[in-house]
Scaffold this motif. Structure first.
Motif, PDB file in Angstrom:
ATOM      1  N   THR A 113      34.206  -8.506  61.817  1.00  0.00           N
ATOM      2  CA  THR A 113      35.219  -8.328  62.857  1.00  0.00           C
ATOM      3  C   THR A 113      36.552  -8.897  62.398  1.00  0.00           C
ATOM      4  OG1 THR A 113      33.470  -8.626  64.515  1.00  0.00           O
ATOM      5  CG2 THR A 113      35.760  -8.755  65.278  1.00  0.00           C
ATOM      6  N   VAL A 114      37.599  -8.083  62.528  1.00  0.00           N
ATOM      7  CA  VAL A 114      38.946  -8.558  62.216  1.00  0.00           C
ATOM      8  C   VAL A 114      39.458  -9.370  63.396  1.00  0.00           C
ATOM      9  CG1 VAL A 114      41.326  -7.873  61.742  1.00  0.00           C
ATOM     10  CG2 VAL A 114      39.421  -6.631  60.678  1.00  0.00           C
TER      11      VAL A 114
ATOM     12  N   LEU B 261      38.839  -3.470  53.661  1.00  0.00           N
ATOM     13  CA  LEU B 261      38.110  -3.622  54.918  1.00  0.00           C
ATOM     14  C   LEU B 261      36.946  -2.637  55.035  1.00  0.00           C
ATOM     15  CD1 LEU B 261      37.711  -4.876  57.713  1.00  0.00           C
ATOM     16  CD2 LEU B 261      39.407  -3.252  58.602  1.00  0.00           C
TER      17      LEU B 261
ATOM     18  N   ALA C 258      38.865 -12.076  58.880  1.00  0.00           N
ATOM     19  CA  ALA C 258      37.670 -11.432  59.439  1.00  0.00           C
ATOM     20  C   ALA C 258      36.508 -12.416  59.425  1.00  0.00           C
ATOM     21  CB  ALA C 258      37.311 -10.192  58.611  1.00  0.00           C
TER      22      ALA C 258
END
Lengths: 319, 319
Positions: free
Chosen positions: B288-289, B273, B157
């Motif tokens: 953001t992954v 997450l 990420a």
């Protein structure tokens, strides 16, 4: 051309410091993680050595590496701090020279080893040869030797001998290349007085390392302390061979104004003189009284014609 | 010409840090004395920024000062360390330019102020413009985020947006001088993700700051961790305005290879997450992954034609 990473791993961290050096995460991550000694103050300083300004461009690579670290460590010595860690910012000309780099690294690492300093970080960029060294040391609270502590009545004393740095540089500029010559050794491989600094804790009222010349650095101490001093210029301990190399007047000027000696200049209460001498004698290091602090502004006993700030190289400080 | 001492006192330490900043003896002695927080690890790093290599020679002085500190602080951010102190080695061209120096110092000090970093030492030499900054921060034992912790199954990420640094540099080279342009702001005044680094402690398995480009820095993490990864290049969070400035392919290249973004790239166990996103949302920072760590060697999902190492300036990383 080597990458920065290759350069660092190959020449500078072939054997990275570990837990025994207070390093829990070594070179190769975003930061290095260090373990400060509980209860100690952290003493930090940075000095940059530039080719053609702080050392001759043709100086031996090992000496360049040694000196770049020595000038920073000398600041720790002047505080009475124990050397722990250093970081190096190396700016190198574009052309790689493995032999030069290996010698440079050898000179740097050798002084790391003899002083117990671990190289824990650094970076390499391209440009005019220059070496910035950040040093970190430790000192117990209240025991650091500072510039501002000199008091009227204190003796002024210096470790070792003066003028050797300037004498060695003068010989180098005349073409002398026997690196075994005592004056060249003094200039190319100055020894930071770290052990002397530790030994003088609790005795000296003020301290500074002589990097810019005796009178210039004395001026820093006097200004910081708000005092004056009477100097006895005939008492200056001159480096062996200096009169032969520079003549009487040249040697006198080198002793008063020459930089790059990295001896310690101390304010010392008279009652501490014997003990200070005894502790330094154990290090085979003489301590010479060269004057006395008083409450008169400025420096008496020596005719100072203007401020002859030491120009490391090319220097005008040595006739 | 100013003396080194005048320069330092006038431009860099007009208001020296004191006890509130953990400084018991400030600039003006041989060393500065600092008070480390008991029980913390000391995180240290040094980065040197050279005119014409790491930034354009005509970059605004305030931006040069800001960036020189930002790139070093970014390394503390990537470790999850709290910024405490910095030292500056400044190499200046011979000609003094007071207006330039004042702007440079203003940019440097402004970032010191917003990040709680105290300037505690430095030196000034003459030569090609270059700024070496040593930073020191603190992190509790065992809580530093390192490069080697990524494990198969972890998500990859990134914080914020990518490509902005490269986009801003490309605009600057085309003659854009509106420093209010979002991409120029990204390039000239990057913000080290220090608060994000603190927030991600205990959540990320690995971290690095993106200074050399996503793929290059991802490579460092994978190598250190002994793992591989599958990247989803369509998921890269692109800096606003990047496609307009560089076109589709240019933006894609900037996102993959562009340096100078100073976002954080993380290895993140999937179960962390939501918490990581929540903590960063409190900082108004998206997470953001962009892929997943696996046990296949190298990077899958993106065609990499050789190692396109980011050249900060003049750069080939941006078409």
């Amino acid at each position: 051309m080597h990458s920065e990473f290759e350069l660092i791993t190959r020449f500078f961290t072939p054997d990275p410091p570990g837990a025994e050096a207070g390093v829990t995460l070594g070179v190769g991550d975003d930061c290095t993680l260090l373990v400060p000694t509980p209860g100690q103050r952290l003493a930090v300083s940075v000095d940059t050595s530039v080719a053609g300004i702080h050392f001759p461009e043709d100086a031996p690579a090992a000496a360049v590496g040694h000196r770049a670290l020595a000038v920073s460590l000398s600041d720790l010595a002047a505080m009475g701090a124990r050397a722990r860690w250093c970081l190096m910012s190396l700016t190198l000309p574009a052309a790689d020279d493995d032999a030069w780099l290996a010698d440079f690294a050898r000179g740097f690492h050798a002084l790391c080893d003899t002083t117990g300093t671990a190289l824990v970080g650094g970076d390499v960029t391209r440009g005019t040869l220059s070496i910035g060294v950040t040093v970190m040391g430790e000192v117990p609270p209240g025991q650091a030797m500072v510039r501002r502590g000199a008091r009227p009545g204190d003796l002024l004393a210096v470790t070792g001998a003066l003028g050797g740095g300037a004498g060695g540089l003068a010989l180098w500029r005349r073409g002398e290349r026997d690196t075994g010559h005592p004056l060249l050794k003094r200039y190319l491989h100055p020894l930071p007085r770290l052990e002397a600094g530790l030994a003088l804790r609790g005795l000296a009222s003020a301290a500074i390392d002589i990097s810019d010349g005796l009178l210039a650095d004395l001026g820093h101490v006097l200004e910081a302390s708000g005092v004056g001093a009477e100097l006895m210029p005939d008492r200056l301990p001159m480096a062996a061979g200096l009169v032969t190399a520079l003549g009487e007047e040249g040697a006198r000027q080198a002793g008063l104004h020459g930089g790059d000696d990295y001896e310690l200049l101390l304010g010392l209460p008279p009652e501490h003189l014997d003990e200070a001498r005894a502790r330094l004698a154990a290090l085979a290091l003489p301590l010479t009284v060269i004057g006395r602090v008083n409450d008169q502004p400025g420096v008496q006993g020596v005719a100072v014609t203007g401020e002859r700030g030491w120009q490391h190289f090319p220097g005008e400080g040595v006739p």
